[in-house]
Design a protein around this motif. Sequence first.
Motif, PDB file in Angstrom:
ATOM      1  N   GLU A   7       0.861  -1.200   0.120  1.00 48.64           N
ATOM      2  CA  GLU A   7       0.118   0.205   0.068  1.00 48.64           C
ATOM      3  C   GLU A   7       0.774   1.300  -0.114  1.00 48.64           C
ATOM      4  O   GLU A   7       0.366   2.236  -0.624  1.00 48.64           O
ATOM      5  CB  GLU A   7      -0.720  -0.114   1.077  1.00 48.64           C
ATOM      6  N   ASP A   8       2.133   1.177   0.606  1.00 45.65           N
ATOM      7  CA  ASP A   8       2.803   2.342   0.775  1.00 45.65           C
ATOM      8  C   ASP A   8       3.515   3.023  -0.883  1.00 45.65           C
ATOM      9  O   ASP A   8       3.721   3.915  -0.936  1.00 45.65           O
ATOM     10  CB  ASP A   8       4.048   2.333   1.511  1.00 45.65           C
ATOM     11  N   ARG A   9       3.451   2.086  -1.608  1.00 51.13           N
ATOM     12  CA  ARG A   9       3.641   2.262  -3.213  1.00 51.13           C
ATOM     13  C   ARG A   9       2.865   2.307  -3.919  1.00 51.13           C
ATOM     14  O   ARG A   9       3.073   2.629  -5.287  1.00 51.13           O
ATOM     15  CB  ARG A   9       4.815   0.949  -3.460  1.00 51.13           C
ATOM     16  N   CYS A  10       1.548   1.847  -3.727  1.00 52.74           N
ATOM     17  CA  CYS A  10       0.394   2.015  -4.627  1.00 52.74           C
ATOM     18  C   CYS A  10       0.094   3.595  -5.045  1.00 52.74           C
ATOM     19  O   CYS A  10       0.262   4.669  -4.289  1.00 52.74           O
ATOM     20  CB  CYS A  10      -0.782   1.577  -3.849  1.00 52.74           C
ATOM     21  N   ILE A  11       0.137   3.699  -6.520  1.00 52.28           N
ATOM     22  CA  ILE A  11      -0.154   5.049  -7.006  1.00 52.28           C
ATOM     23  C   ILE A  11      -1.755   5.264  -7.172  1.00 52.28           C
ATOM     24  O   ILE A  11      -1.984   6.356  -7.935  1.00 52.28           O
ATOM     25  CB  ILE A  11       0.518   5.420  -8.230  1.00 52.28           C
ATOM     26  N   ALA A  12      -2.445   4.571  -6.923  1.00 48.24           N
ATOM     27  CA  ALA A  12      -4.055   4.838  -6.851  1.00 48.24           C
ATOM     28  C   ALA A  12      -4.489   4.952  -8.657  1.00 48.24           C
ATOM     29  O   ALA A  12      -5.425   5.505  -8.705  1.00 48.24           O
ATOM     30  CB  ALA A  12      -4.321   5.902  -6.046  1.00 48.24           C
ATOM     31  N   ALA A  13      -3.815   3.983  -9.367  1.00 45.51           N
ATOM     32  CA  ALA A  13      -4.254   3.996 -10.712  1.00 45.51           C
ATOM     33  C   ALA A  13      -5.632   3.309 -10.774  1.00 45.51           C
ATOM     34  O   ALA A  13      -6.447   3.811 -11.701  1.00 45.51           O
ATOM     35  CB  ALA A  13      -3.272   3.480 -11.604  1.00 45.51           C
ATOM     36  N   GLY A  14      -6.027   2.426 -10.200  1.00 46.79           N
ATOM     37  CA  GLY A  14      -7.217   1.737 -10.371  1.00 46.79           C
ATOM     38  C   GLY A  14      -7.263   0.614 -11.207  1.00 46.79           C
ATOM     39  O   GLY A  14      -8.207   0.191 -11.476  1.00 46.79           O
ATOM     40  N   ASN A  15      -6.200   0.226 -11.670  1.00 51.02           N
ATOM     41  CA  ASN A  15      -6.077  -0.781 -12.885  1.00 51.02           C
ATOM     42  C   ASN A  15      -6.601  -2.220 -12.077  1.00 51.02           C
ATOM     43  O   ASN A  15      -7.271  -3.056 -12.933  1.00 51.02           O
ATOM     44  CB  ASN A  15      -4.725  -1.005 -13.489  1.00 51.02           C
ATOM     45  N   CYS A  16      -6.125  -2.385 -10.800  1.00 56.31           N
ATOM     46  CA  CYS A  16      -6.829  -3.620 -10.126  1.00 56.31           C
ATOM     47  C   CYS A  16      -8.203  -3.757 -10.178  1.00 56.31           C
ATOM     48  O   CYS A  16      -8.591  -4.909 -10.218  1.00 56.31           O
ATOM     49  CB  CYS A  16      -5.928  -3.763  -8.975  1.00 56.31           C
ATOM     50  N   VAL A  17      -9.037  -2.806  -9.660  1.00 54.73           N
ATOM     51  CA  VAL A  17     -10.095  -2.722  -9.586  1.00 54.73           C
ATOM     52  C   VAL A  17     -10.860  -2.992 -11.025  1.00 54.73           C
ATOM     53  O   VAL A  17     -11.919  -3.598 -11.088  1.00 54.73           O
ATOM     54  CB  VAL A  17     -10.708  -1.253  -8.987  1.00 54.73           C
ATOM     55  N   LEU A  18     -10.306  -2.368 -12.102  1.00 49.22           N
ATOM     56  CA  LEU A  18     -10.673  -2.594 -13.411  1.00 49.22           C
ATOM     57  C   LEU A  18     -10.705  -4.248 -13.739  1.00 49.22           C
ATOM     58  O   LEU A  18     -11.505  -4.813 -14.460  1.00 49.22           O
ATOM     59  CB  LEU A  18     -10.213  -1.886 -14.274  1.00 49.22           C
ATOM     60  N   ALA A  19      -9.599  -4.786 -13.375  1.00 44.98           N
ATOM     61  CA  ALA A  19      -9.566  -6.163 -13.651  1.00 44.98           C
ATOM     62  C   ALA A  19     -10.253  -7.017 -12.843  1.00 44.98           C
ATOM     63  O   ALA A  19     -10.835  -8.143 -13.186  1.00 44.98           O
ATOM     64  CB  ALA A  19      -7.951  -6.425 -13.232  1.00 44.98           C
ATOM     65  N   SER A  20     -10.568  -6.631 -11.440  1.00 42.29           N
ATOM     66  CA  SER A  20     -11.575  -7.571 -10.675  1.00 42.29           C
ATOM     67  C   SER A  20     -12.243  -6.827  -9.600  1.00 42.29           C
ATOM     68  O   SER A  20     -11.571  -6.201  -8.455  1.00 42.29           O
ATOM     69  CB  SER A  20     -10.877  -8.472 -10.158  1.00 42.29           C
ATOM     70  N   PRO A  40      -8.344 -15.844  -3.161  1.00 44.38           N
ATOM     71  CA  PRO A  40      -9.429 -16.295  -3.909  1.00 44.38           C
ATOM     72  C   PRO A  40      -9.402 -17.686  -4.730  1.00 44.38           C
ATOM     73  O   PRO A  40      -8.325 -18.280  -4.542  1.00 44.38           O
ATOM     74  CB  PRO A  40      -9.280 -15.491  -5.200  1.00 44.38           C
ATOM     75  N   GLU A  41     -10.636 -18.068  -4.530  1.00 44.41           N
ATOM     76  CA  GLU A  41     -10.793 -19.646  -4.975  1.00 44.41           C
ATOM     77  C   GLU A  41     -11.354 -19.568  -6.284  1.00 44.41           C
ATOM     78  O   GLU A  41     -12.032 -18.837  -6.573  1.00 44.41           O
ATOM     79  CB  GLU A  41     -11.611 -20.447  -3.961  1.00 44.41           C
ATOM     80  N   GLY A  42     -10.883 -20.560  -7.047  1.00 42.66           N
ATOM     81  CA  GLY A  42     -11.458 -20.960  -8.478  1.00 42.66           C
ATOM     82  C   GLY A  42     -10.710 -20.346  -9.560  1.00 42.66           C
ATOM     83  O   GLY A  42     -10.070 -19.175  -9.310  1.00 42.66           O
ATOM     84  N   GLU A  43     -10.706 -20.716 -10.488  1.00 45.64           N
ATOM     85  CA  GLU A  43      -9.737 -20.628 -11.620  1.00 45.64           C
ATOM     86  C   GLU A  43     -10.166 -19.062 -12.156  1.00 45.64           C
ATOM     87  O   GLU A  43      -9.270 -18.276 -12.660  1.00 45.64           O
ATOM     88  CB  GLU A  43     -10.198 -21.469 -13.027  1.00 45.64           C
ATOM     89  N   THR A  44     -11.465 -18.637 -12.316  1.00 43.60           N
ATOM     90  CA  THR A  44     -11.890 -17.287 -12.882  1.00 43.60           C
ATOM     91  C   THR A  44     -11.220 -16.354 -11.859  1.00 43.60           C
ATOM     92  O   THR A  44     -10.567 -15.143 -12.285  1.00 43.60           O
ATOM     93  CB  THR A  44     -13.315 -17.107 -12.936  1.00 43.60           C
ATOM     94  N   LEU A  45     -11.385 -16.147 -10.697  1.00 38.61           N
ATOM     95  CA  LEU A  45     -10.878 -15.275  -9.570  1.00 38.61           C
ATOM     96  C   LEU A  45      -9.443 -15.227  -9.377  1.00 38.61           C
ATOM     97  O   LEU A  45      -8.841 -14.166  -9.554  1.00 38.61           O
ATOM     98  CB  LEU A  45     -11.496 -15.335  -8.325  1.00 38.61           C
ATOM     99  N   GLN A  46      -8.789 -16.375  -9.730  1.00 34.04           N
ATOM    100  CA  GLN A  46      -7.480 -16.516  -9.670  1.00 34.04           C
ATOM    101  C   GLN A  46      -6.763 -15.836 -10.822  1.00 34.04           C
ATOM    102  O   GLN A  46      -5.802 -15.120 -10.747  1.00 34.04           O
ATOM    103  CB  GLN A  46      -6.838 -18.015  -9.484  1.00 34.04           C
ATOM    104  N   ALA A  47      -7.293 -16.081 -12.194  1.00 36.65           N
ATOM    105  CA  ALA A  47      -7.001 -15.501 -13.461  1.00 36.65           C
ATOM    106  C   ALA A  47      -7.097 -13.859 -13.280  1.00 36.65           C
ATOM    107  O   ALA A  47      -6.155 -13.243 -13.870  1.00 36.65           O
ATOM    108  CB  ALA A  47      -7.798 -16.105 -14.640  1.00 36.65           C
ATOM    109  N   GLU A  48      -8.133 -13.424 -12.597  1.00 41.20           N
ATOM    110  CA  GLU A  48      -8.299 -11.917 -12.281  1.00 41.20           C
ATOM    111  C   GLU A  48      -7.376 -11.388 -11.587  1.00 41.20           C
ATOM    112  O   GLU A  48      -6.614 -10.219 -11.741  1.00 41.20           O
ATOM    113  CB  GLU A  48      -9.846 -11.883 -11.847  1.00 41.20           C
ATOM    114  N   ALA A  49      -6.858 -12.180 -10.724  1.00 39.88           N
ATOM    115  CA  ALA A  49      -5.566 -11.659  -9.612  1.00 39.88           C
ATOM    116  C   ALA A  49      -4.557 -11.568 -10.320  1.00 39.88           C
ATOM    117  O   ALA A  49      -3.657 -10.545 -10.128  1.00 39.88           O
ATOM    118  CB  ALA A  49      -5.706 -12.659  -8.478  1.00 39.88           C
ATOM    119  N   ARG A  50      -4.009 -12.374 -11.075  1.00 39.60           N
ATOM    120  CA  ARG A  50      -2.819 -12.623 -12.074  1.00 39.60           C
ATOM    121  C   ARG A  50      -2.957 -11.391 -12.939  1.00 39.60           C
ATOM    122  O   ARG A  50      -2.003 -10.612 -13.150  1.00 39.60           O
ATOM    123  CB  ARG A  50      -2.922 -13.872 -12.591  1.00 39.60           C
ATOM    124  N   LYS A  51      -4.160 -11.073 -13.409  1.00 39.49           N
ATOM    125  CA  LYS A  51      -4.070  -9.919 -14.277  1.00 39.49           C
ATOM    126  C   LYS A  51      -4.024  -8.709 -13.706  1.00 39.49           C
ATOM    127  O   LYS A  51      -3.204  -7.779 -14.328  1.00 39.49           O
ATOM    128  CB  LYS A  51      -5.473 -10.052 -15.071  1.00 39.49           C
TER     129      LYS A  51
END
Length: 65
Positions: A7-20, A40-51
């Motif tokens: 969190e200390d290095r986060c620049i608040a771009a929001g790309n992660c929220v757009l991804a999931s 996260p459990e399940g292939e879909t959520l795990q793929a979203e986390a990686r993205k």
Amino acid sequence: MKIEIDEDRCIAAGNCVLASMELFDQRDEDGVAIILNEHPEGETLQAEARKAAAVCPANVITIVE
């Protein structure tokens, strides 16, 4: 799988929220990303986390397998 954010290095771009919107949100006061589901459990959520980690411009999301 576990999701971690520096969190200390986060620049608040929001790309992660757009991804999931199920895994990430942003704090109202400063826009810093927060994790809604660290394990996260399940292939879909795990793929979203990686993205989300891949599209983070500050590279602050870590996926621990």
